[in-house]
Write an enzyme that holds these catalytic residues in place. Structure first.
Site: not given
Ligand code: MN
Length: 230
Positions: A105, A208, A210
């Site tokens: 990001c 993102h 994660e």
């Protein structure tokens, strides 16, 4: 031996604290790496780069446009200049040493600027026809598609030419840094991933992973490939 992966932190300027969501460290740990959080210490950049096997540039607020010689436009958001300076220096050190970087990001913006490119400070005022890139859905869920370029590392990792990703940004890569190629674009033409052609593993992504690795196989593969490279 398990690779040591440095993760940069966000800054809460008001309360003078560093912070980082759990998920980055957990994704690294689950993929077989040892996560280590990095304070924005400019003087430690050389030592950090020498000690660490990989760098994970985490998400966060906007990057100061002074780093690509622009004045701020009205659509610019919060900035953390100390973090910017630290991350740009550290990224350049990693690039010079050809150590793996995964930039998430805000990280893709930092990576592109550090390598000599620039960014849209605010796509909604500077880019015609932008889709909604600040989703109002939980971070675990994708909100728009991206088309992955042929002959890219990302294509090999994801093993797909189209995936759906989450989206929490209003900045984006504009001029791609020399030596880098576009890894993926959303349907409005915004660059959603970049990768270096001159390094073993230097990858920036606008979404993102994660937040989605527990749900998506491709997000898990992305972290696995990064930690493997480390
Ligand atoms: Mn997006």
């Amino acid at each position: 031996m398990q690779p040591l992966v440095g993760i940069t932190c966000s800054e809460d300027s008001e309360r003078q604290r560093y912070f980082l969501g759990f998920r980055y460290a957990r994704a690294v740990e689950t993929s077989g790496g040892i996560p280590l959080l990095l304070p924005a210490s400019e003087k430690s950049v050389t030592i950090f780069a020498r000690l660490l096997d990989g760098l994970l540039l985490s998400g966060g607020v906007d990057v100061d446009p002074v780093f690509f010689d622009e004045e701020p436009v009205p659509g610019m958001g919060e900035m953390t200049p100390q973090r910017d300076a630290f991350e740009i220096l550290l990224t350049r050190e990693f690039l010079a040493m050809d150590k793996p970087i995964l930039a998430v990001c805000r990280g893709i913006q930092v990576l592109n600027i550090a390598a000599g490119g620039d960014i849209y400070q605010d796509i909604y005022s500077q880019y015609n026809g932008a889709l909604k890139h600040q989703q109002h859905a939980l971070r675990e869920f994708p909100s728009h598609g991206v088309v992955i370029g042929p002959d890219t590392k990302l294509r090999k990792i994801a093993n797909a030419d189209k995936i759906r990703v989450n989206s929490f940004h209003h900045q984006a890569v504009r001029k791609i840094a020399p030596g880098f190629i576009t890894g993926a674009r959303s349907n409005d033409g915004i660059v959603e991933a970049i990768e270096s052609q001159n390094h073993k593993f230097v990858l920036g992504i606008q979404w993102h992973p994660e937040c989605t690795w527990e749900r998506d196989a491709y997000s898990r593969k992305l972290f696995a490939a990064f930690v493997e490279a480390c």
